[in-house]
Design a protein around this motif. Structure first.
Motif, PDB file in Angstrom:
ATOM      1  N   ARG A 168       0.824  -1.219   0.000  1.00  0.00           N
ATOM      2  CA  ARG A 168       0.000   0.000   0.000  1.00  0.00           C
ATOM      3  C   ARG A 168       0.855   1.265   0.000  1.00  0.00           C
ATOM      4  NH1 ARG A 168      -4.443  -2.410   4.288  1.00  0.00           N
ATOM      5  NH2 ARG A 168      -5.767  -3.416   2.718  1.00  0.00           N
ATOM      6  N   GLY A 169       1.911   1.231  -0.789  1.00  0.00           N
ATOM      7  CA  GLY A 169       2.737   2.417  -0.974  1.00  0.00           C
ATOM      8  C   GLY A 169       3.797   2.637   0.085  1.00  0.00           C
ATOM      9  N   GLU A 170       3.834   1.806   1.123  1.00  0.00           N
ATOM     10  CA  GLU A 170       4.836   1.969   2.177  1.00  0.00           C
ATOM     11  C   GLU A 170       6.041   1.075   1.904  1.00  0.00           C
ATOM     12  OE1 GLU A 170       3.673   2.951   6.347  1.00  0.00           O
ATOM     13  OE2 GLU A 170       1.955   1.674   5.843  1.00  0.00           O
ATOM     14  N   MET A 171       7.173   1.456   2.463  1.00  0.00           N
ATOM     15  CA  MET A 171       8.341   0.592   2.410  1.00  0.00           C
ATOM     16  C   MET A 171       8.090  -0.612   3.325  1.00  0.00           C
ATOM     17  SD  MET A 171      10.616   1.831   0.381  1.00  0.00           S
ATOM     18  CE  MET A 171      12.112   0.992   0.936  1.00  0.00           C
ATOM     19  N   PRO A 172       8.462  -1.819   2.900  1.00  0.00           N
ATOM     20  CA  PRO A 172       8.264  -2.988   3.767  1.00  0.00           C
ATOM     21  C   PRO A 172       8.884  -2.831   5.150  1.00  0.00           C
ATOM     22  CG  PRO A 172       8.843  -3.685   1.551  1.00  0.00           C
ATOM     23  CD  PRO A 172       8.992  -2.189   1.573  1.00  0.00           C
ATOM     24  N   SER A 173      10.072  -2.215   5.209  1.00  0.00           N
ATOM     25  CA  SER A 173      10.732  -2.054   6.504  1.00  0.00           C
ATOM     26  C   SER A 173       9.956  -1.114   7.426  1.00  0.00           C
ATOM     27  CB  SER A 173      12.155  -1.520   6.305  1.00  0.00           C
ATOM     28  OG  SER A 173      12.129  -0.283   5.608  1.00  0.00           O
ATOM     29  N   VAL A 174       9.243  -0.154   6.844  1.00  0.00           N
ATOM     30  CA  VAL A 174       8.419   0.767   7.638  1.00  0.00           C
ATOM     31  C   VAL A 174       7.141   0.058   8.081  1.00  0.00           C
ATOM     32  CG1 VAL A 174       7.090   2.914   7.593  1.00  0.00           C
ATOM     33  CG2 VAL A 174       9.359   2.815   6.515  1.00  0.00           C
ATOM     34  N   LEU A 175       6.508  -0.620   7.147  1.00  0.00           N
ATOM     35  CA  LEU A 175       5.277  -1.347   7.455  1.00  0.00           C
ATOM     36  C   LEU A 175       5.516  -2.387   8.547  1.00  0.00           C
ATOM     37  CD1 LEU A 175       2.309  -1.680   6.564  1.00  0.00           C
ATOM     38  CD2 LEU A 175       3.093  -3.438   4.974  1.00  0.00           C
ATOM     39  N   ALA A 176       6.678  -3.012   8.527  1.00  0.00           N
ATOM     40  CA  ALA A 176       6.996  -4.062   9.496  1.00  0.00           C
ATOM     41  C   ALA A 176       7.095  -3.535  10.919  1.00  0.00           C
ATOM     42  CB  ALA A 176       8.308  -4.746   9.114  1.00  0.00           C
ATOM     43  N   ARG A 177       7.293  -2.226  11.078  1.00  0.00           N
ATOM     44  CA  ARG A 177       7.420  -1.660  12.426  1.00  0.00           C
ATOM     45  C   ARG A 177       6.094  -1.201  13.011  1.00  0.00           C
ATOM     46  NH1 ARG A 177      12.149   0.673  10.056  1.00  0.00           N
ATOM     47  NH2 ARG A 177      11.115   2.693   9.823  1.00  0.00           N
ATOM     48  N   ARG A 178       5.004  -1.393  12.289  1.00  0.00           N
ATOM     49  CA  ARG A 178       3.700  -0.974  12.798  1.00  0.00           C
ATOM     50  C   ARG A 178       3.317  -1.786  14.032  1.00  0.00           C
ATOM     51  NH1 ARG A 178       3.695   3.824  10.625  1.00  0.00           N
ATOM     52  NH2 ARG A 178       3.492   3.860   8.349  1.00  0.00           N
ATOM     53  N   ARG A 179       2.424  -1.233  14.837  1.00  0.00           N
ATOM     54  CA  ARG A 179       1.934  -1.941  16.008  1.00  0.00           C
ATOM     55  C   ARG A 179       1.131  -3.147  15.575  1.00  0.00           C
ATOM     56  NH1 ARG A 179      -0.449   2.270  20.276  1.00  0.00           N
ATOM     57  NH2 ARG A 179      -0.437   0.356  21.517  1.00  0.00           N
ATOM     58  N   ILE A 180       0.885  -4.050  16.525  1.00  0.00           N
ATOM     59  CA  ILE A 180       0.391  -5.378  16.166  1.00  0.00           C
ATOM     60  C   ILE A 180      -0.921  -5.353  15.398  1.00  0.00           C
ATOM     61  CG2 ILE A 180      -0.717  -5.699  18.419  1.00  0.00           C
ATOM     62  CD1 ILE A 180       0.062  -8.734  18.078  1.00  0.00           C
ATOM     63  N   THR A 181      -1.840  -4.452  15.733  1.00  0.00           N
ATOM     64  CA  THR A 181      -3.132  -4.431  15.033  1.00  0.00           C
ATOM     65  C   THR A 181      -2.938  -4.104  13.560  1.00  0.00           C
ATOM     66  OG1 THR A 181      -4.302  -3.795  17.051  1.00  0.00           O
ATOM     67  CG2 THR A 181      -5.411  -3.369  14.954  1.00  0.00           C
ATOM     68  N   LYS A 182      -2.133  -3.081  13.269  1.00  0.00           N
ATOM     69  CA  LYS A 182      -1.890  -2.698  11.879  1.00  0.00           C
ATOM     70  C   LYS A 182      -1.014  -3.724  11.168  1.00  0.00           C
ATOM     71  CE  LYS A 182      -2.562   2.287  12.350  1.00  0.00           C
ATOM     72  NZ  LYS A 182      -1.974   3.635  12.151  1.00  0.00           N
ATOM     73  N   LEU A 183      -0.083  -4.303  11.897  1.00  0.00           N
ATOM     74  CA  LEU A 183       0.786  -5.311  11.292  1.00  0.00           C
ATOM     75  C   LEU A 183      -0.023  -6.554  10.915  1.00  0.00           C
ATOM     76  CD1 LEU A 183       3.644  -6.166  10.486  1.00  0.00           C
ATOM     77  CD2 LEU A 183       3.971  -6.991  12.839  1.00  0.00           C
ATOM     78  N   THR A 184      -0.938  -6.950  11.775  1.00  0.00           N
ATOM     79  CA  THR A 184      -1.791  -8.106  11.480  1.00  0.00           C
ATOM     80  C   THR A 184      -2.610  -7.858  10.224  1.00  0.00           C
ATOM     81  OG1 THR A 184      -1.950  -8.621  13.852  1.00  0.00           O
ATOM     82  CG2 THR A 184      -3.589  -9.626  12.399  1.00  0.00           C
ATOM     83  N   ALA A 185      -3.222  -6.670  10.142  1.00  0.00           N
ATOM     84  CA  ALA A 185      -4.015  -6.331   8.962  1.00  0.00           C
ATOM     85  C   ALA A 185      -3.138  -6.290   7.708  1.00  0.00           C
ATOM     86  CB  ALA A 185      -4.711  -4.990   9.171  1.00  0.00           C
ATOM     87  N   ALA A 186      -1.918  -5.768   7.843  1.00  0.00           N
ATOM     88  CA  ALA A 186      -1.025  -5.658   6.690  1.00  0.00           C
ATOM     89  C   ALA A 186      -0.617  -7.031   6.166  1.00  0.00           C
ATOM     90  CB  ALA A 186       0.213  -4.844   7.067  1.00  0.00           C
ATOM     91  N   VAL A 187      -0.280  -7.945   7.073  1.00  0.00           N
ATOM     92  CA  VAL A 187       0.111  -9.287   6.644  1.00  0.00           C
ATOM     93  C   VAL A 187      -1.074  -9.995   5.988  1.00  0.00           C
ATOM     94  CG1 VAL A 187       0.873 -11.562   7.438  1.00  0.00           C
ATOM     95  CG2 VAL A 187       1.955  -9.505   8.352  1.00  0.00           C
TER      96      VAL A 187
END
Length: 250
Positions: A100-119
């Protein structure tokens, strides 16, 4: 006053710290009052043990996943999948559709709720694009497994917060009794330190005060004319001292 946010589990930490620091900081400073310090340490030990006994009788939660390990695993797979997409010849799929336009390394640092949705989104998108991505089946299996484990950890964390709020009346009563002893000891120590002319040592003995004083607008001092709060009841905070900077957001 005691930090009103001390939960039943934290009483073990604060009580033990206070006992150790009363012995280390106060004993011998004013020899005629050493007996008072020993009395306070003894009362705190009894209160700490009573609180510990109550907590030990509470139902034990089911074994849980290691949240730190699961988060590390999820962050690793997000970054590795991003690198893999970059390595594919001709870029058959734009990585932006997965991240969704973010760098994977940035997306990977999201908090668990956002990280779960992203994965979950990455896995769903890969399912749609599987014919274009070589090795898609292997990645899908790993992403689905990680997504499931993230969901379990997220539910665990929510359940833990609820359990701490909904502890039974026995635990609540024990915490109130513990706070009564903790506050009484704080008043004894405050008087001893006043005799020594070193009131600034109080937060070094009762660590909840060190935490409270990091928050702008909260102080252990009572406003002029305000009576002492009864044991277990916090006094109204006074205005912040001049020059106090607001604490940064957590």
């Amino acid at each position: 006053m005691a930090d009103p946010y001390i939960d039943p589990f934290e009483t073990k930490i604060y009580g033990k710290f206070a006992r150790e620091q009363m012995a280390a900081v106060l004993m011998g400073k004013l020899p005629p009052l050493d007996g008072m310090v020993e009395f306070a340490i003894g009362k705190q030990l009894v209160a700490d043990q009573a609180m510990s006994d109550i907590l030990d009788r509470q139902p034990k939660p089911a074994p849980e996943l290691d949240s730190g390990a699961v988060l590390d695993e999820a962050r690793d797979v997000v970054v590795r999948f991003g690198s893999y997409l970059d390595s594919l010849k001709g870029r058959p799929v734009d990585p932006k559709v997965f991240f969704r336009g973010e760098m994977p390394s940035v997306l990977a640092r999201r908090r668990i709720t956002k990280l779960t949705a992203a994965v979950g989104h990455i896995a769903d998108e890969l399912e749609r694009q599987r014919e274009k991505v070589r090795g898609a089946d292997m990645w899908l299996a790993e992403l689905r497994e990680v997504h499931e484990r993230l969901g379990i950890v997220e539910r665990q964390q929510r359940a833990t917060r609820v359990e701490r709020v909904e502890l039974g009346p026995e635990v609540s009563t024990a915490r109130d009794a513990w706070l009564g002893v903790y506050n009484a000891n704080k008043n004894l120590v405050r008087g001893l330190l006043a005799h020594l002319g070193k009131p600034e040592l109080l937060p070094l003995i009762f660590d909840d005060l060190a935490e409270v004083h990091r928050t702008s607008g909260v102080s252990d001092a009572l406003p002029p004319g305000q009576p002492d709060a009864p044991p277990g009841q916090p006094a109204a905070p006074d205005a912040p001292p001049a020059g106090t900077e607001p604490a940064p957001d957590a």
